[in-house]
Design a protein around this motif. Structure first.
Motif, PDB file in Angstrom:
ATOM      1  N   GLU A  85       0.827  -1.207   0.000  1.00  0.00           N
ATOM      2  CA  GLU A  85       0.000   0.000   0.000  1.00  0.00           C
ATOM      3  C   GLU A  85       0.863   1.258   0.000  1.00  0.00           C
ATOM      4  O   GLU A  85       0.562   2.237  -0.696  1.00  0.00           O
ATOM      5  CB  GLU A  85      -0.936  -0.011   1.208  1.00  0.00           C
ATOM      6  CG  GLU A  85      -2.026  -1.065   1.117  1.00  0.00           C
ATOM      7  CD  GLU A  85      -2.902  -1.067   2.351  1.00  0.00           C
ATOM      8  OE1 GLU A  85      -2.588  -0.297   3.301  1.00  0.00           O
ATOM      9  OE2 GLU A  85      -3.893  -1.836   2.374  1.00  0.00           O
ATOM     10  N   GLU A  94       2.293   1.682  -3.440  1.00  0.00           N
ATOM     11  CA  GLU A  94       1.275   2.175  -4.379  1.00  0.00           C
ATOM     12  C   GLU A  94       0.961   3.649  -4.129  1.00  0.00           C
ATOM     13  O   GLU A  94       0.791   4.429  -5.070  1.00  0.00           O
ATOM     14  CB  GLU A  94       0.004   1.335  -4.222  1.00  0.00           C
ATOM     15  CG  GLU A  94      -1.042   1.590  -5.282  1.00  0.00           C
ATOM     16  CD  GLU A  94      -0.624   1.136  -6.657  1.00  0.00           C
ATOM     17  OE1 GLU A  94      -1.176   1.655  -7.639  1.00  0.00           O
ATOM     18  OE2 GLU A  94       0.266   0.278  -6.742  1.00  0.00           O
ATOM     19  N   LYS A  95       0.916   4.027  -2.855  1.00  0.00           N
ATOM     20  CA  LYS A  95       0.642   5.429  -2.532  1.00  0.00           C
ATOM     21  C   LYS A  95       1.778   6.329  -3.010  1.00  0.00           C
ATOM     22  O   LYS A  95       1.537   7.422  -3.553  1.00  0.00           O
ATOM     23  CB  LYS A  95       0.445   5.571  -1.024  1.00  0.00           C
ATOM     24  CG  LYS A  95      -0.026   6.943  -0.599  1.00  0.00           C
ATOM     25  CD  LYS A  95      -0.318   6.973   0.891  1.00  0.00           C
ATOM     26  CE  LYS A  95      -0.819   8.352   1.319  1.00  0.00           C
ATOM     27  NZ  LYS A  95      -1.109   8.399   2.772  1.00  0.00           N
ATOM     28  N   LYS A 153       3.757   5.724  -5.484  1.00  0.00           N
ATOM     29  CA  LYS A 153       3.671   5.773  -6.942  1.00  0.00           C
ATOM     30  C   LYS A 153       2.603   6.775  -7.382  1.00  0.00           C
ATOM     31  O   LYS A 153       2.806   7.550  -8.331  1.00  0.00           O
ATOM     32  CB  LYS A 153       3.350   4.382  -7.472  1.00  0.00           C
ATOM     33  CG  LYS A 153       3.427   4.241  -8.983  1.00  0.00           C
ATOM     34  CD  LYS A 153       3.009   2.860  -9.430  1.00  0.00           C
ATOM     35  CE  LYS A 153       3.944   1.801  -8.902  1.00  0.00           C
ATOM     36  NZ  LYS A 153       3.569   0.446  -9.398  1.00  0.00           N
ATOM     37  N   GLN A 154       1.446   6.779  -6.697  1.00  0.00           N
ATOM     38  CA  GLN A 154       0.395   7.738  -7.030  1.00  0.00           C
ATOM     39  C   GLN A 154       0.846   9.169  -6.758  1.00  0.00           C
ATOM     40  O   GLN A 154       0.550  10.083  -7.538  1.00  0.00           O
ATOM     41  CB  GLN A 154      -0.865   7.415  -6.235  1.00  0.00           C
ATOM     42  CG  GLN A 154      -1.529   6.108  -6.631  1.00  0.00           C
ATOM     43  CD  GLN A 154      -2.769   5.819  -5.821  1.00  0.00           C
ATOM     44  OE1 GLN A 154      -3.128   6.590  -4.918  1.00  0.00           O
ATOM     45  NE2 GLN A 154      -3.423   4.700  -6.096  1.00  0.00           N
ATOM     46  N   LEU A 155       1.575   9.383  -5.656  1.00  0.00           N
ATOM     47  CA  LEU A 155       2.059  10.727  -5.346  1.00  0.00           C
ATOM     48  C   LEU A 155       3.043  11.204  -6.410  1.00  0.00           C
ATOM     49  O   LEU A 155       3.014  12.378  -6.812  1.00  0.00           O
ATOM     50  CB  LEU A 155       2.720  10.739  -3.963  1.00  0.00           C
ATOM     51  CG  LEU A 155       1.780  10.624  -2.760  1.00  0.00           C
ATOM     52  CD1 LEU A 155       2.570  10.543  -1.471  1.00  0.00           C
ATOM     53  CD2 LEU A 155       0.824  11.811  -2.719  1.00  0.00           C
ATOM     54  N   ARG A 156       3.923  10.314  -6.870  1.00  0.00           N
ATOM     55  CA  ARG A 156       4.856  10.697  -7.931  1.00  0.00           C
ATOM     56  C   ARG A 156       4.116  11.056  -9.213  1.00  0.00           C
ATOM     57  O   ARG A 156       4.450  12.036  -9.886  1.00  0.00           O
ATOM     58  CB  ARG A 156       5.847   9.554  -8.177  1.00  0.00           C
ATOM     59  CG  ARG A 156       6.893   9.397  -7.099  1.00  0.00           C
ATOM     60  CD  ARG A 156       8.034   8.509  -7.573  1.00  0.00           C
ATOM     61  NE  ARG A 156       7.583   7.162  -7.876  1.00  0.00           N
ATOM     62  CZ  ARG A 156       7.567   6.167  -6.987  1.00  0.00           C
ATOM     63  NH1 ARG A 156       7.967   6.386  -5.742  1.00  0.00           N
ATOM     64  NH2 ARG A 156       7.164   4.965  -7.341  1.00  0.00           N
ATOM     65  N   ALA A 157       3.089  10.261  -9.525  1.00  0.00           N
ATOM     66  CA  ALA A 157       2.307  10.555 -10.730  1.00  0.00           C
ATOM     67  C   ALA A 157       1.577  11.889 -10.596  1.00  0.00           C
ATOM     68  O   ALA A 157       1.543  12.700 -11.540  1.00  0.00           O
ATOM     69  CB  ALA A 157       1.319   9.420 -11.002  1.00  0.00           C
ATOM     70  N   MET A 158       0.994  12.149  -9.408  1.00  0.00           N
ATOM     71  CA  MET A 158       0.284  13.415  -9.195  1.00  0.00           C
ATOM     72  C   MET A 158       1.247  14.593  -9.231  1.00  0.00           C
ATOM     73  O   MET A 158       0.928  15.656  -9.768  1.00  0.00           O
ATOM     74  CB  MET A 158      -0.454  13.364  -7.846  1.00  0.00           C
ATOM     75  CG  MET A 158      -1.625  12.397  -7.825  1.00  0.00           C
ATOM     76  SD  MET A 158      -2.390  12.273  -6.204  1.00  0.00           S
ATOM     77  CE  MET A 158      -2.955  13.947  -5.977  1.00  0.00           C
ATOM     78  N   ARG A 159       2.447  14.423  -8.654  1.00  0.00           N
ATOM     79  CA  ARG A 159       3.438  15.497  -8.688  1.00  0.00           C
ATOM     80  C   ARG A 159       3.878  15.785 -10.116  1.00  0.00           C
ATOM     81  O   ARG A 159       4.035  16.943 -10.515  1.00  0.00           O
ATOM     82  CB  ARG A 159       4.627  15.104  -7.811  1.00  0.00           C
ATOM     83  CG  ARG A 159       5.559  16.271  -7.503  1.00  0.00           C
ATOM     84  CD  ARG A 159       6.706  15.840  -6.621  1.00  0.00           C
ATOM     85  NE  ARG A 159       6.247  15.399  -5.322  1.00  0.00           N
ATOM     86  CZ  ARG A 159       6.332  14.168  -4.877  1.00  0.00           C
ATOM     87  NH1 ARG A 159       6.844  13.217  -5.647  1.00  0.00           N
ATOM     88  NH2 ARG A 159       5.893  13.852  -3.672  1.00  0.00           N
ATOM     89  N   TYR A 192       2.086  15.230 -12.804  1.00  0.00           N
ATOM     90  CA  TYR A 192       0.966  15.879 -13.484  1.00  0.00           C
ATOM     91  C   TYR A 192       0.824  17.334 -13.036  1.00  0.00           C
ATOM     92  O   TYR A 192       0.519  18.217 -13.838  1.00  0.00           O
ATOM     93  CB  TYR A 192      -0.319  15.102 -13.181  1.00  0.00           C
ATOM     94  CG  TYR A 192      -1.552  15.695 -13.807  1.00  0.00           C
ATOM     95  CD1 TYR A 192      -1.796  15.569 -15.173  1.00  0.00           C
ATOM     96  CD2 TYR A 192      -2.485  16.380 -13.027  1.00  0.00           C
ATOM     97  CE1 TYR A 192      -2.924  16.103 -15.739  1.00  0.00           C
ATOM     98  CE2 TYR A 192      -3.619  16.922 -13.599  1.00  0.00           C
ATOM     99  CZ  TYR A 192      -3.833  16.782 -14.953  1.00  0.00           C
ATOM    100  OH  TYR A 192      -4.963  17.318 -15.524  1.00  0.00           O
TER     101      TYR A 192
END
Length: 257
Positions: free
Chosen positions: A108, A111-112, A114-120, A122
């Protein structure tokens, strides 16, 4: 062989079958060939044949033992509320649960992250797009201001904050275009600092001052007052308020400097 038989006779106990539950049978008939296969026909190197022979032998044992157990009234089905004892202890199961939980938490977190890197990533992309759009708008506004200052354009749309005027409104207001006045920079300074009052032409006559004759004196204006050089006065023919000559005026001007 004789010794084995002697040992078997020593520890053999004459018990009922329900206490022993031993069933020794050959394999059940093969449904394909409809014949019971012997042990000689099974190839021990063939895993499939070997496992199938074990399976058919177990089937034969079940078909022989179940009727005997039912005849002896021995239950052969597990009750619905039956709970079997675990082969592993509670401590070992607790360790396994903790390990699984820690692995799930690590997944988890990964995954979190990874999502933060993607949001940063973007967010940076959106920020760059916004900066580029602002620079483009600023450049367009500066170009419009320069054109207006040079008199190449009389449109003031760049001063509007929304800039959402439609083409229909432009066509309808084509005859009501504002006259050319001060540029945007001058109007901004006027709005910020004010005008400071009128300087040039402050002593010019207006319509009201031109029509106001309350302070007019005809005797003074036509040089007919007492003590003047008019008819009946003491000054003779020369008027006292005669304008000095050019040379005298020049001397008075130099003296004042």
């Amino acid at each position: 062989q004789d010794g084995l038989k002697q040992c078997l006779a020593e520890f053999r106990q004459q018990l009922a079958w329900v206490e022993r539950l031993d069933v020794t049978l050959g394999p059940v008939a093969d449904p394909v060939s409809q014949s019971a296969s012997t042990s000689d026909a099974v190839d021990p190197e063939n895993d499939f044949q070997r496992e199938m022979s074990f399976y058919r032998q177990a089937q034969a044992a079940v078909l022989e033992a179940l009727p005997r157990l039912r005849k002896l009234q021995v239950p052969t089905r597990r009750p619905d509320d039956y709970f079997a004892e675990m082969a592993k202890s509670d401590q070992q199961m607790q360790k396994i649960r903790q390990k699984l939980k820690s692995k799930q938490e690590a997944m988890e977190r990964s995954e979190k992250a990874k999502q933060l890197r993607a949001m940063r990533k973007y967010g940076k992309k959106v920020q760059v797009e916004i900066l580029q759009r602002r620079q483009k708008e600023k450049k367009n506004m500066l170009n419009a201001v320069k054109k207006y200052q040079k008199g190449l354009s009389d449109k003031l749309d760049f001063l509007d904050e929304e800039q959402t005027s439609s083409q229909g409104n432009k066509k309808g207001n084509a005859n009501q275009r504002p006259k050319k006045g001060p540029n945007a920079k001058r109007r901004y300074k006027n709005q910020k600092f004010g005008f400071g009052g009128k300087k040039k032409g402050s002593k010019w006559n207006t319509k009201e001052s031109f029509n106001d004759v309350s302070s007019f004196q005809s005797k003074v204006a036509h040089n007919k007052g007492p003590g003047k050089g008019g008819r009946g006065g003491k000054g003779g023919k020369k008027a006292l308020n005669k304008r000095p000559g050019k040379r005298a005026r020049q001397k008075m001007k130099n003296r004042a400097r």
